[in-house]
Design a protein around this motif. Sequence first.
Motif, short mmCIF file in Angstrom:
data_model
loop_
_atom_site.label_atom_id
_atom_site.label_comp_id
_atom_site.label_asym_id
_atom_site.label_seq_id
_atom_site.Cartn_x
_atom_site.Cartn_y
_atom_site.Cartn_z
N UNK A 64 0.87 -1.17 0.00
CA UNK A 64 0.00 0.00 0.00
C UNK A 64 0.91 1.22 0.00
N UNK A 65 0.35 2.31 -0.21
CA UNK A 65 1.13 3.54 -0.19
C UNK A 65 0.36 4.61 -0.92
N UNK A 66 0.79 5.82 -0.74
CA UNK A 66 0.08 6.90 -1.42
C UNK A 66 0.31 6.82 -2.93
N UNK A 67 -0.74 7.13 -3.66
CA UNK A 67 -0.63 7.17 -5.11
C UNK A 67 0.20 8.37 -5.52
N UNK A 68 1.04 8.17 -6.53
CA UNK A 68 1.84 9.28 -7.05
C UNK A 68 0.97 10.29 -7.78
N UNK A 69 -0.12 9.81 -8.32
CA UNK A 69 -1.12 10.67 -8.96
C UNK A 69 -2.45 9.94 -8.93
N UNK A 70 -3.52 10.69 -8.99
CA UNK A 70 -4.86 10.12 -9.00
C UNK A 70 -5.57 10.68 -10.22
N UNK A 71 -5.97 9.77 -11.10
CA UNK A 71 -6.60 10.22 -12.33
C UNK A 71 -7.46 9.10 -12.91
N UNK A 72 -8.68 9.42 -13.22
CA UNK A 72 -9.56 8.46 -13.88
C UNK A 72 -8.99 8.11 -15.24
N UNK A 73 -8.46 9.09 -15.93
CA UNK A 73 -7.88 8.86 -17.26
C UNK A 73 -6.73 7.86 -17.20
N UNK A 74 -5.88 7.95 -16.16
CA UNK A 74 -4.77 7.01 -16.07
C UNK A 74 -5.28 5.60 -15.77
N UNK A 75 -6.31 5.50 -14.98
CA UNK A 75 -6.89 4.18 -14.68
C UNK A 75 -7.49 3.56 -15.94
N UNK A 76 -8.17 4.36 -16.74
CA UNK A 76 -8.75 3.87 -17.99
C UNK A 76 -7.63 3.50 -18.97
N UNK A 77 -6.63 4.36 -19.10
CA UNK A 77 -5.50 4.07 -19.98
C UNK A 77 -4.79 2.79 -19.53
N UNK A 78 -4.64 2.63 -18.23
CA UNK A 78 -4.01 1.43 -17.69
C UNK A 78 -4.81 0.19 -18.03
#
Length: 155
Positions: A30-44
Amino acid sequence: MRTTNQTSRSYALAQTVLLCVFAGAFFLTAGPALFVSTASKVAGAVLCVIGLLLMFSALASIRGAVQIAPEPRADAQLVTSGIYRRLRHPIYSAILLLVVGLFLRKPTVAVGVAAAVIIAFLLMKVRVEEKLLLARYPQYADYKRHSWGLMPWLR
């Protein structure tokens, strides 16, 4: 002096360990996310789907010649059909897409470091494997000139 077979087995073991470490970083840390983005989750997610489709296509094309070690199997022939007609290393390409896609889904330091190590390792392994393929298959040099390396448009 190490034999080619011993070196090849070492690469296979290292790849297995690194992928297990990546899985641990992805699923168990676990750990803090370096960035939070719906677009990055979709791209991933898109990269993961493409990576899986590429992996399945590569496995269907290579069939019995598949192995983790970079040394060609003694009983195998050079595969240049299917997805291998265009990409010389589609399984490695699929792994790269998957680790980048999973990093975008869970962008933590641990996952990012593990992904970077896997990418660096696969780049080194490709060089070793290409030398072994050139030594084993005389036609590999011509195949290499007419196909992409790890990613489209990259020789």
